[in-house]
Design a protein around this motif. Structure first.
Motif, PDB file in Angstrom:
ATOM      1  N   GLU A 154     -12.216  -7.908   1.680  1.00 12.61           N
ATOM      2  CA  GLU A 154     -11.227  -8.868   1.190  1.00 12.61           C
ATOM      3  C   GLU A 154     -11.744 -10.298   1.233  1.00 12.61           C
ATOM      4  OE1 GLU A 154      -7.841  -8.142   3.601  1.00 12.61           O
ATOM      5  OE2 GLU A 154      -7.241  -6.313   2.534  1.00 12.61           O
TER       6      GLU A 154
ATOM      7  N   ASP B 151     -12.356   0.563  10.374  1.00 13.83           N
ATOM      8  CA  ASP B 151     -11.851   0.503   9.001  1.00 13.83           C
ATOM      9  C   ASP B 151     -11.203  -0.850   8.715  1.00 13.83           C
ATOM     10  OD1 ASP B 151     -12.713   3.078   8.609  1.00 13.83           O
ATOM     11  OD2 ASP B 151     -10.745   4.000   8.941  1.00 13.83           O
ATOM     12  N   ARG B 152     -10.509  -1.392   9.703  1.00 18.64           N
ATOM     13  CA  ARG B 152      -9.888  -2.710   9.536  1.00 18.64           C
ATOM     14  C   ARG B 152     -10.950  -3.781   9.312  1.00 18.64           C
ATOM     15  NH1 ARG B 152      -5.552  -2.901  14.553  1.00 18.64           N
ATOM     16  NH2 ARG B 152      -4.066  -1.325  13.787  1.00 18.64           N
TER      17      ARG B 152
ATOM     18  N   ASN C 272       0.839  -1.194   0.000  1.00 22.82           N
ATOM     19  CA  ASN C 272       0.000   0.000   0.000  1.00 22.82           C
ATOM     20  C   ASN C 272       0.879   1.251   0.000  1.00 22.82           C
ATOM     21  OD1 ASN C 272      -1.814   2.116   0.606  1.00 22.82           O
ATOM     22  ND2 ASN C 272      -3.128   0.741   1.788  1.00 22.82           N
TER      23      ASN C 272
ATOM     24  N   ARG D  13     -13.985  -3.419   8.154  1.00 25.55           N
ATOM     25  CA  ARG D  13     -14.601  -3.244   6.838  1.00 25.55           C
ATOM     26  C   ARG D  13     -13.689  -3.758   5.736  1.00 25.55           C
ATOM     27  NH1 ARG D  13     -16.773   2.971   7.791  1.00 25.55           N
ATOM     28  NH2 ARG D  13     -18.653   2.437   8.995  1.00 25.55           N
ATOM     29  N   ARG D  14     -12.395  -3.493   5.878  1.00 25.00           N
ATOM     30  CA  ARG D  14     -11.437  -3.957   4.879  1.00 25.00           C
ATOM     31  C   ARG D  14     -11.375  -5.483   4.843  1.00 25.00           C
ATOM     32  NH1 ARG D  14      -7.735  -0.802   6.261  1.00 25.00           N
ATOM     33  NH2 ARG D  14      -6.543  -2.150   7.666  1.00 25.00           N
TER      34      ARG D  14
END
Length: 281
Positions: free
Chosen positions: A273, A265-266, A49, A268-269
């Motif tokens: 994935e 956020d983690r 990233n 949701r990520r």
């Protein structure tokens, strides 16, 4: 018998609450286990990233390193990730900000406890920026011919055996381009060639929280001196406190909100994935 002694000792120290630095079972040197990974190549841009930073570590070839029984350990922010052997390289994707880098030489896998180290090779911090790539060169026999222009000559990573070098220097013959990938296997496992961003973020949160708690104590002391603090009544020891809002409390509240958003956020990520969930039919 010799391998059991340090293991038992480290378990005892861990149980006592001490911070033990050790790489038991991971410190095998090149004399016993030469590096056999593929030749150096940068990892593709789409495999990390660009909001983070990339650290390359490499160790150039030398007879000294080739004859080594145990290889030195590399730590980022106090956590062990790998032991770097002769003629090898590896990488770590890290979170932007200040990253502390240390190297220790083990003895039967043990390296130190708390502030004591058997052999502290390198100990310094660098501020890494989003999207940037950094190269750290290790050689105990020869230093780089050119110092990194962005580092103060007195910087811990601008002198000694482990030094930050420029991309141009690392790309020279005999430098990182001549090394092999430090693969992880049963004889010398490691936890490199991966992203440690979440570990860095968690460590940064804890470090910042500790600093704010210390700041809060100092702020309370200052308010007491300024007469902006009410003492608790003798019959109710749980009362009393500052008569004005604490700036440290505001910062702590904001830090906790930011960290809660980070965790969200983690999650949701991870959902994205994994394909957004599961289907029972």
């Amino acid at each position: 018998m010799k391998t059991r002694v340090p293991l038992a000792l480290s378990l005892l120290l861990l149980g006592s609450g001490c911070t033990v630095y050790q790489s038991i079972g991971k410190s095998t040197g090149s004399f016993l286990h030469p590096v056999s990974g593929p030749d150096f190549v940068h990892i593709p841009d789409d495999e990390w990233n660009q909001k983070n930073a990339l650290l390359y570590f490499y160790r150039t070839e030398s007879q000294w390193a080739a004859d080594e029984i145990e290889a030195p350990s590399v730590y980022i922010d106090g956590k062990h990730y790998f032991n770097i052997r002769n003629d090898s390289y590896t990488w770590l994707e890290v979170s932007p900000g200040e990253r502390h880098i240390a190297m220790r030489r083990p003895l039967l896998g043990l390296e130190g406890m708390n502030s004591f180290s058997l052999s502290l090779i390198a100990d310094g911090s660098i501020n890494v920026e989003p999207g940037q790539i950094y190269y750290l060169r290790y050689n105990e026999l020869s230093e780089p011919e050119k110092a990194h222009p962005d580092l103060d000559p007195e910087h811990p990573l601008g002198q000694g055996d482990l030094q930050l070098v420029t991309r141009d220097y690392a790309m020279q013959a005999g430098e990182i381009v001549s090394t092999r990938f430090l693969n992880s296997d049963l004889l010398a496992p490691n936890h490199a060639a991966t992203s440690i961003v979440e570990v860095n973020e968690d460590a940064d949160f804890e470090k910042r929280m500790e600093a704010l708690e210390e700041e809060r104590v100092l702020e309370l002391e200052r308010l007491q001196e300024e007469g902006k603090y009410e003492s608790a009544a003798w019959y109710w020891p749980f009362g009393g406190g500052p008569t004005v809002p604490l700036e440290a409390d505001r910062k702590i509240e904001q830090l906790e909100k930011d960290y809660a958003q980070l965790e969200l956020d983690r999650e949701r990520r991870e959902e994205l994935e994994s394909g957004g969930g599961w289907w029972i039919f």
